[in-house]
Design an enzyme around this catalytic site. Structure first.
Site, mmCIF file in Angstrom:
data_model
loop_
_atom_site.group_PDB
_atom_site.id
_atom_site.type_symbol
_atom_site.label_atom_id
_atom_site.label_comp_id
_atom_site.label_asym_id
_atom_site.label_seq_id
_atom_site.Cartn_x
_atom_site.Cartn_y
_atom_site.Cartn_z
ATOM 1 N N GLU A 18 -6.447 -8.068 0.159
ATOM 2 C CA GLU A 18 -7.199 -7.644 1.344
ATOM 3 C C GLU A 18 -8.616 -7.313 0.921
ATOM 4 O OE1 GLU A 18 -5.886 -4.708 4.072
ATOM 5 O OE2 GLU A 18 -3.785 -5.313 4.018
ATOM 6 N N GLU A 66 0.777 -1.240 0.000
ATOM 7 C CA GLU A 66 0.000 0.000 0.000
ATOM 8 C C GLU A 66 0.810 1.293 0.000
ATOM 9 O OE1 GLU A 66 -2.906 -0.237 3.206
ATOM 10 O OE2 GLU A 66 -4.101 -1.700 2.104
#
Ligand SMILES: *[C@@H]1O[C@H](CO)[C@@H](O)[C@H](O)[C@H]1NC(C)=O
Ligand SMILES: *[C@@H]1O[C@H](CO)[C@@H](O)[C@H](O)[C@H]1NC(C)=O
Ligand SMILES: *[C@@H]1O[C@H](CO)[C@@H](O)[C@H](O)[C@H]1NC(C)=O
Ligand SMILES: *[C@@H]1O[C@H](CO)[C@@H](O)[C@H](O)[C@H]1NC(C)=O
Length: 428
Positions: free
Chosen positions: A317, A208
């Protein structure tokens, strides 16, 4: 129309999987042939209040909001003792057994650089590594594959809690020393695991990368880092004859999959996969306000987007819930957008009954969690390489817990045998 989209999705899906399938590397798992089905072991080596409130509450200090401040605002020996207890009890061999029994084949393990290196001024506490090595043994014993993912790079690549260090501006992207330390760490991970691809087939080199808002220098640095890191992963000795079979996983930096068109393509680059996280259904007001039914339709529609991805893609995720109600999700003591307690948010409704103890969930809510879970799994498996859900274990935010989903029945005991196999019909 629905039929046409399905056909196209299948066609493109095959194309997207090709680069991985035809490469001459021997991966530790038949990616592209078998679907990745897994869970994250989040909160184990990179702690989060959201996942284990008790660990943070025990500090009796409101300044402790992440792993950095956990080490900063208490005696290091006290922090260390607390973490040792956590590392040795939060995830054990029995979890790996249960994960296997739940029909899953992968675990995603977030790790911070501080498990390997500490730099002057760091507040982090070390000691995770022996437990990571145990995890590798347990994974081997239960035939579970590990994707090891760097969540915390030196300086932080996003300033998120899950990088260990909450910051307004990430300290990684504009600091070459930090980038060099990250490269050195990836080399070390490659050396550790290149001969263990049967257990650790995937290294996620940077999770991320993002921010701050309105800038793109983190994305620019991450893109360069991915390109530079490829050779370190594939040819650690600089020799074609010594190439590794590790898969390098890159995160899409929240740009969506299409952004990465033309990036790290075969034949020059092989064994590169893209990691995307699908939480959009809760972090904007527009999506938060959608009905259960709209959420399900959106999840199904993701299949066609994923199927056209320029790189084989894993949904690394995602979650069965559609709200940000979970206590601590947005930060310790930070409220939720859904009920308007997050600064600047517009209330959608009450969080009562949508979060916390699963025994308080209504049948209607559990049905939604189950249908939404299945719609996502069907969408992800149709369009992508597979998925790892966040998170295997949660201390008390049950709607995010795979274990609680199994216990209360919104997640099927066998992920291939759901209750709503036709939930996406007419919604693709
Ligand atoms: C927690 O901190 C408060 C404020 O510093 C203090 O008054 C209290 O005694 C502390 N409680 C424990 C159990 O240490
Ligand atoms: C780079 O980051 C390190 C800590 O991670 C810090 O000590 C150093 O001052 C930073 N360098 C610059 C030029 O900001
Ligand atoms: C960052 O933004 C600039 C200016 O809009 C643009 O030229 C550049 O291509 C962007 N970089 C990336 C990596 O997207
Ligand atoms: C999934 O769908 C949402 C909503 O249409 C979109 O914002 C997101 O980019 C999609 N992601 C992927 C990977 O398909």
């Amino acid at each position: 129309m629905g039929r046409l989209v399905c056909t196209l999705a299948t066609f493109f899906g095959t194309l997207a999987l090709l680069p991985l399938v035809v490469s001459h590397l021997n991966y530790g798992f038949p990616y592209g042939k078998e679907k990745v089905r897994g869970v994250s072991l989040g909160g184990w080596f990179v702690i989060e209040d959201f996942i284990t409130h008790s660990l943070f509450d025990k500090t009796n200090d409101t300044r402790v909001v992440d792993e950095w401040t956990f080490g900063q605002y208490q005696d290091k020996a006290v922090a260390r003792a607390s973490l040792e207890k956590h590392w040795s009890t939060f995830i054990t061999k029995d979890d790996f057994k249960k994960i296997r029994e739940a029909g899953l084949n992968h675990v995603r393990i977030p790790i911070g650089y501080w498990a390997f290196d500490l730099y002057p001024g760091d507040e982090f506490v070390q000691g995770q590594l022996p437990y990571l090595l145990k995890a590798v043994d347990w994974a081997r014993e239960y035939d579970i594959k590990i994707m090891l993912v760097l969540y915390g790079a030196p300086g932080s690549q996003n300033g998120f809690i899950n990088s260990g260090h909450t910051l307004n501006a990430p300290g990684w992207p504009q600091n070459q020393t930090n980038i060099d330390h990250t490269t050195a760490l990836i080399k070390r991970l490659v050396a550790m695991f290149k001969d263990k691809v049967d257990v650790v087939p995937i290294i996620g080199v940077l999770n991320e990368p993002l921010g701050p808002e309105g800038t793109n220098y983190t994305l620019t640095a991450a893109t360069k880092f991915y390109i530079d890191t490829y050779d370190k992963v594939r040819y650690p000795n600089g020799k074609e004859s010594d190439k590794t079979n590790l898969i390098m996983m890159t995160h899409d930096g929240f740009m969506g999959v299409d952004y990465w068109a033309g990036f790290l393509q075969p034949p020059k680059y092989q064994g590169v996969i893209l990691d995307t996280h699908i939480y959009y259904q809760m972090f904007t007001h527009e999506y938060a306000a959608m009905s259960f039914d709209q959420h399900i339709t959106n999840a199904c529609k993701n299949a066609s987007i994923l199927a056209t991805s320029p790189l084989p893609t894993i949904i690394g995720e995602w979650t069965a819930t559609a709200t940000d109600c979970g206590k601590g999700l947005n930060g310790r003591y930070v409220g939720a957008m859904y009920d308007g307690t997050f600064p600047g948010s517009v209330r959608v409704g009450s969080c009562d009954g949508l979060t916390g103890d699963a025994s308080t969930f209504s049948e209607e809510y559990k049905t939604f969690l189950g249908q939404y879970w299945e719609a996502q799994v069907q969408g992800f498996e149709r369009g992508g390489l597979g998925w790892t859900m966040w998170n295997w274990k949660m201390e008390d935010v049950d709607e995010w817990s795979y274990q609680k989903g199994l216990e209360y029945g919104w997640i099927p005991q066998d992920p291939t045998k759901g209750r709503w196999p036709k939930i996406c019909e007419g919604r693709w």
